[in-house]
Design an enzyme around this catalytic site. Structure first.
Site, mmCIF file in Angstrom:
data_model
loop_
_atom_site.group_PDB
_atom_site.id
_atom_site.type_symbol
_atom_site.label_atom_id
_atom_site.label_comp_id
_atom_site.label_asym_id
_atom_site.label_seq_id
_atom_site.Cartn_x
_atom_site.Cartn_y
_atom_site.Cartn_z
ATOM 1 N N LYS A 192 9.349 -40.761 1.349
ATOM 2 C CA LYS A 192 8.889 -41.152 0.010
ATOM 3 C C LYS A 192 7.581 -40.440 -0.367
ATOM 4 C CE LYS A 192 12.532 -43.502 -0.396
ATOM 5 N NZ LYS A 192 12.929 -44.850 -0.089
HETATM 6 C C1 PLP Z 1 14.030 -45.959 0.263
HETATM 7 C C2 PLP Z 1 14.648 -46.921 -0.699
HETATM 8 C C3 PLP Z 1 14.689 -48.301 -0.463
HETATM 9 C C4 PLP Z 1 14.313 -48.904 0.863
HETATM 10 O O1 PLP Z 1 13.033 -48.632 1.242
HETATM 11 P P1 PLP Z 1 12.588 -48.963 2.752
HETATM 12 O O2 PLP Z 1 11.082 -48.897 2.672
HETATM 13 O O3 PLP Z 1 13.184 -47.904 3.620
HETATM 14 O O4 PLP Z 1 13.082 -50.316 3.076
HETATM 15 C C5 PLP Z 1 15.174 -49.134 -1.456
HETATM 16 N N1 PLP Z 1 15.609 -48.639 -2.629
HETATM 17 C C6 PLP Z 1 15.620 -47.323 -2.891
HETATM 18 C C7 PLP Z 1 16.106 -46.848 -4.223
HETATM 19 C C8 PLP Z 1 15.150 -46.421 -1.927
HETATM 20 O O5 PLP Z 1 15.180 -45.104 -2.178
#
Ligand code: PLP
Length: 391
Positions: A192
């Site tokens: 991210k």
């Molecule tokens: C990455 C992601 C999540 C989950 O995030 P985590 O921190 O890995 O639990 C949820 N929704 C979307 C759209 C994502 O890209």
């Protein structure tokens, strides 16, 4: 082999979503380790303050992941077993799972073919007497049509929990993404725009909501117990909820503090790479992502191409060919109805979400990270030309 390997930009595999980790955060992690306080403590508190300041909001709570953030937000919103929660048919399975773990029934709505975000018309058509909440996903970093979704939510007394995993830096009509709904949930997963390895954040409009999230994230202990080691003498803790173990640790926050400081500069780099791709792929036989909408700020989390009937090859062949050329690619996402577990549990059929189904079978994501060098971006562009047989 020992020691650093020589860098060979023409042949090294370009890892998809590679995080940029610099000395500042490495030193902060080491300082955290040396401090003896590696659990939830001063660095989490600082990361929360910095995040709130960055987003211009009051109430935040750091948690272990965005999945935890979504689940706890829905619980704090009062979702009860059997309540229906409408979300996007084009999202990561985590969004769906979090709704289920909160006790809700996930109801996917189709996306708009241009924006890849929730189609408000389709959302409206799926509302029933049991609908309690909307979970819009700001896909790729592009804000959803929050005016339309807020109007629907107001009309039907629904809570809005924004899935901002792609959209940390995004804005909609001058408002920071995550601050428009009742809750905003962020991810600091490795790929991210800001990473803490694993981590998440809840932002809420009301102070009592982040208080409830904090309680639920740490075994259901009351908020005083959360701070029981912080100065004012030992206090015996009391569990007031059946909570979870979803807290963030100082080791994670040590990364986040410095990642967040670099976010503005990294966003500019992401925008530059995004624009380079848009320019380079203007006339390739593949669909391009939509340019940012008026009066919004895009977070440039994903750059997606649509490998469609005009392309020389099929989407899955494209994935294979790019990987063979040493370029890591991704699929964000197969439509949620493609997953066997939901088909078995809810009887979903992918064809019932026409747009998400098609997009899920055509989309590919190219590497988009502040860590990419200009030479790597050029290499990615050349690989796409080669695979799509552009001369
Ligand atoms: C990455 C992601 C999540 C989950 O995030 P985590 O921190 O890995 O639990 C949820 N929704 C979307 C759209 C994502 O890209």
């Amino acid at each position: 082999m020992n020691g650093p390997q020589p860098k060979d930009e023409e042949n090294d595999f370009v890892v998809f979503g590679q995080p940029q980790i610099l000395d500042d955060e490495i030193e902060e992690v080491v300082a955290c380790l040396r401090s003896g306080w590696i659990g939830t403590g001063p660095r989490v508190a600082q990361f929360e303050r910095d995040f709130a300041a960055y987003k211009h909001v009051q109430h935040v709570a750091a948690v272990g992941s965005c999945s935890a953030a979504l689940q706890l937000s829905l619980l704090a919103a009062g979702i009860e077993p059997g309540d229906e929660v409408i979300t996007s048919a084009l999202t990561f399975c985590s969004t769906i799972n979090s709704i289920i773990h909160a006790g809700g029934l996930p109801v996917p709505a189709d996306i708009d073919a241009l924006t890849m975000n929730l189609d408000p018309g389709d959302v409206a058509s799926r509302i029933t007497a049991k609908t309690r909440a909307l979970v819009p996903v700001h896909f790729a970093g592009r804000p959803c049509d929050m005016d339309a979704l807020t109007a629907i939510a107001t009309r039907h007394h629904l809570c809005i929990v924004e899935d901002c995993a792609h959209a940390i830096d995004a804005e909609y009509h001058g408002r920071s993404i995550g601050s428009i709904g009742d809750f905003g949930c962020f991810s600091f997963y490795a790929t991210k725009n800001v990473t803490t390895g694993e981590g998440g954040m809840v932002m809420a409009r009301r102070k009592e909501d982040t208080r409830e999230v904090r309680t639920l994230a740490l075994h259901g202990l009351d908020a005083d117990a959360w701070q029981r080691f912080q100065g004012s003498g030992y206090k015996c803790y009391r569990a007031v909820r059946v909570g979870f173990k979803y807290n963030m640790t100082d080791l994670q926050a040590a990364l986040g503090i410095h990642q967040l400081r670099r976010l503005p500069a990294n966003q500019r780099r992401l925008q530059t790479i995004w624009s380079r791709y848009q320019e380079a792929f203007r006339s390739v036989p593949a669909g391009l992502p939509p340019e940012p909408g008026p009066d919004t700020r895009h977070s440039y989390h994903l750059f997606t191409l649509m490998i469609d009937e005009h392309s020389a090859i099929a989407r899955d062949e494209f994935l294979e060919a790019m990987t063979r050329l040493g370029i890591g690619v991704g699929v964000h996402y197969p439509s949620v109805a493609e997953h066997p577990v939901y088909q078995e549990r809810f009887g979903w059929r992918p064809e019932d979400w026409t747009v998400a189904h098609r997009v899920g079978r055509q989309t590919v994501s190219l590497p988009l990270s502040p860590k990419l060098t200009d030479a790597e971006v050029d290499r990615i562009v050349r690989a796409v030309y080669k695979v799509l047989r552009v001369t």
